[in-house]
Design a protein around this motif. Structure first.
Motif: not given
Length: 257
Positions: A220-224
């Protein structure tokens, strides 16, 4: 020991009574006025006022034997007002961030030794919700703690907190702090439970006053730092900073823009 404890409590109570004498109608207070209003011995009142001045709670006033609230009281007052105001302004921003990202949004304030979760906005649309309880004290390695540590004005406090950690962990946090100062984002990639957090600092005119974070699963939360959710978290923190009358440390645009 019991007598000493009672004496300490009485001292705190008397200091509170003296500080309570100040107000819009009484910005400056003399020893005589405090003695009369508190009905205490003049020598006792003078001793308390002198000690409170030495501690920064009071300052010498413009008139002889008079006192005004000191720099420490002003600092604490501004901090308390800022915390109350950011709590009032933040809900709309959290709601908008959750709508933009589809994940839980969180506002945290700095507590005695780390961030304390103060507001939570959960996503009511999707079936999967990752959340955190209001009142939770967050450890120093969390994304929101790093966002605070990067900008706290009291770097001696930061050094003391970091010194309590093992050397390897401390080195890792220092690196993350420097990255946050560069990007304006504190990113905690997925932990062993698959939860990711992206946080950004919020500033008032007195400095960092809160953090805003997006919390979700790694899917749900891409960290790029240039991912949509990361940009949204940073933009939300910047918008709340503007409402708080603060200044964002650096250009108000994402590094990739």
């Amino acid at each position: 020991m019991a007598e000493q404890g009672q004496s300490d409590i009485q001292a705190v109570s008397r200091m509170a009574q003296m500080l309570g004498l100040f107000g819009p109608e009484a910005p400056e207070l003399s020893v005589s006025e405090a003695t009369e209003r508190l009905r205490l011995n003049r020598t006792t009142v003078h001793r308390y006022l002198t000690s409170m001045t030495a501690a920064g709670l009071l300052e010498r006033g413009g008139q002889p034997a008079s006192y005004t609230p000191g720099s420490l009281m002003i600092q604490l007052g501004a901090f308390a007002i800022g915390q109350r105001r950011v709590i009032q302004l933040a809900p709309d921003h959290l709601r908008e961030l959750t709508e933009r990202t589809g994940v839980t949004s969180v506002l945290s304030l700095w507590g005695p030794s780390g961030p304390v979760v103060s507001l939570v906005e959960e996503d009511a649309v999707h079936g999967t919700i990752v959340t955190v309880r209001v009142g939770s004290q967050l450890p120093l390695e969390t994304a929101q703690a790093i966002a605070f540590l990067a900008y706290l004005p009291d770097q001696l406090q930061v050094d003391r907190l970091l010194a309590s950690l093992p050397a390897a962990q401390r080195a890792g946090l220092v690196e993350r702090i420097e990255t946050t100062r560069t990007t304006g984002l504190s990113i905690y990639p997925a932990n062993r439970r698959g939860i990711s957090v992206i946080a950004a600092p919020v500033f008032a005119d007195s400095g960092v006053c809160a953090t805003i974070a997006a919390i979700g699963t790694d899917r749900m939360l891409p960290s790029a730092p240039d991912a949509r959710t990361a940009v949204a978290a940073r933009e939300t923190a910047m918008a709340l900073t503007r409402e708080m009358g603060g200044t964002w440390p650096g250009p108000e645009s994402h590094p990739s823009e």
